[in-house]
Design a protein around this motif. Structure first.
Motif, PDB file in Angstrom:
ATOM      1  N   ILE A 150      23.444  58.005 -85.388  1.00 47.45           N
ATOM      2  CA  ILE A 150      22.838  56.710 -85.703  1.00 47.45           C
ATOM      3  C   ILE A 150      23.204  56.376 -87.137  1.00 47.45           C
ATOM      4  O   ILE A 150      22.973  57.175 -88.047  1.00 47.45           O
ATOM      5  CB  ILE A 150      21.313  56.754 -85.519  1.00 47.45           C
ATOM      6  N   ALA A 151      23.782  55.201 -87.319  1.00 47.41           N
ATOM      7  CA  ALA A 151      24.167  54.756 -88.657  1.00 47.41           C
ATOM      8  C   ALA A 151      23.158  53.750 -89.168  1.00 47.41           C
ATOM      9  O   ALA A 151      22.531  53.025 -88.386  1.00 47.41           O
ATOM     10  CB  ALA A 151      25.558  54.142 -88.624  1.00 47.41           C
ATOM     11  N   ILE A 176      30.732  51.154 -81.370  1.00 49.83           N
ATOM     12  CA  ILE A 176      29.493  50.988 -82.125  1.00 49.83           C
ATOM     13  C   ILE A 176      28.572  50.156 -81.239  1.00 49.83           C
ATOM     14  O   ILE A 176      28.925  49.048 -80.851  1.00 49.83           O
ATOM     15  CB  ILE A 176      29.738  50.280 -83.464  1.00 49.83           C
ATOM     16  N   LEU A 177      27.441  50.722 -80.884  1.00 53.71           N
ATOM     17  CA  LEU A 177      26.471  50.012 -80.042  1.00 53.71           C
ATOM     18  C   LEU A 177      25.376  49.433 -80.917  1.00 53.71           C
ATOM     19  O   LEU A 177      24.602  50.171 -81.522  1.00 53.71           O
ATOM     20  CB  LEU A 177      25.833  50.965 -79.026  1.00 53.71           C
ATOM     21  N   PHE A 220      31.248  52.162 -89.037  1.00 56.28           N
ATOM     22  CA  PHE A 220      32.712  52.118 -89.036  1.00 56.28           C
ATOM     23  C   PHE A 220      33.298  53.362 -89.696  1.00 56.28           C
ATOM     24  O   PHE A 220      34.301  53.903 -89.225  1.00 56.28           O
ATOM     25  CB  PHE A 220      33.228  50.853 -89.728  1.00 56.28           C
ATOM     26  N   LYS A 221      32.675  53.816 -90.769  1.00 51.97           N
ATOM     27  CA  LYS A 221      33.154  55.036 -91.433  1.00 51.97           C
ATOM     28  C   LYS A 221      33.029  56.231 -90.494  1.00 51.97           C
ATOM     29  O   LYS A 221      33.930  57.066 -90.411  1.00 51.97           O
ATOM     30  CB  LYS A 221      32.380  55.284 -92.723  1.00 51.97           C
ATOM     31  N   SER A 266      35.663  56.092 -87.695  1.00 52.92           N
ATOM     32  CA  SER A 266      37.045  56.318 -88.099  1.00 52.92           C
ATOM     33  C   SER A 266      37.348  57.804 -88.373  1.00 52.92           C
ATOM     34  O   SER A 266      38.504  58.181 -88.456  1.00 52.92           O
ATOM     35  CB  SER A 266      37.383  55.485 -89.328  1.00 52.92           C
ATOM     36  N   ARG A 267      36.324  58.616 -88.502  1.00 49.45           N
ATOM     37  CA  ARG A 267      36.541  60.046 -88.696  1.00 49.45           C
ATOM     38  C   ARG A 267      37.023  60.658 -87.379  1.00 49.45           C
ATOM     39  O   ARG A 267      36.529  60.300 -86.315  1.00 49.45           O
ATOM     40  CB  ARG A 267      35.256  60.741 -89.118  1.00 49.45           C
ATOM     41  N   PRO A 268      37.939  61.610 -87.445  1.00 48.90           N
ATOM     42  CA  PRO A 268      38.420  62.248 -86.216  1.00 48.90           C
ATOM     43  C   PRO A 268      37.289  62.992 -85.501  1.00 48.90           C
ATOM     44  O   PRO A 268      36.403  63.569 -86.136  1.00 48.90           O
ATOM     45  CB  PRO A 268      39.471  63.242 -86.700  1.00 48.90           C
TER      46      PRO A 268
END
Length: 118
Positions: free
Chosen positions: A102-103, A47-48, A110-111, A114-116
């Motif tokens: 972009i979150a 995560i940047l 994080f969600k 964590s996804r493949p």
């Protein structure tokens, strides 16, 4: 902080690395950024956090492209959070707006991390 300053700090949380960039991403600092993020990508998704990134030059955009390629090679993700308007504009002008997911916040990132990977 001068033009050739970039502080890169990384914290590992579970299997995800949170890397904060502070300063300027340019021809003086791009290699430092690339090396640090690739070191983390070898072990997990990144995560940047770009909240304190002041400026991105053409060399900085090239660094982001390199990181995108490395993430693909290592089969991990790079998710961006807290993009300043100046960084969003630089991405838009360079045509790399969709280079990374972009979150809206760290929790969402994080969600996503964590996804493949596909």
């Amino acid at each position: 902080m001068s033009l050739d300053d970039l502080v890169v700090s990384t914290e590992k949380i579970d299997t995800v690395y949170v890397t904060k960039l502070q300063g300027n991403l340019n021809n003086f600092t791009a290699e430092k950024c690339i090396k640090s993020v690739i070191n983390s990508l070898k072990h997990g998704s990144v995560i940047l956090d770009l909240e304190e990134l002041n400026m991105v030059t053409t060399q900085g955009i090239i660094a982001f492209k390199t990181l995108s390629e490395e993430a693909f090679l290592h089969k991990h993700k790079i998710i961006l959070i807290n993009l300043p308007l100046s960084v969003r504009q630089a991405f838009l002008m360079a045509g790399v707006r969709n280079l990374f997911p972009i979150a809206n916040n760290e929790e969402a990132a994080f969600k996503m991390a964590s996804r493949p990977s596909r």
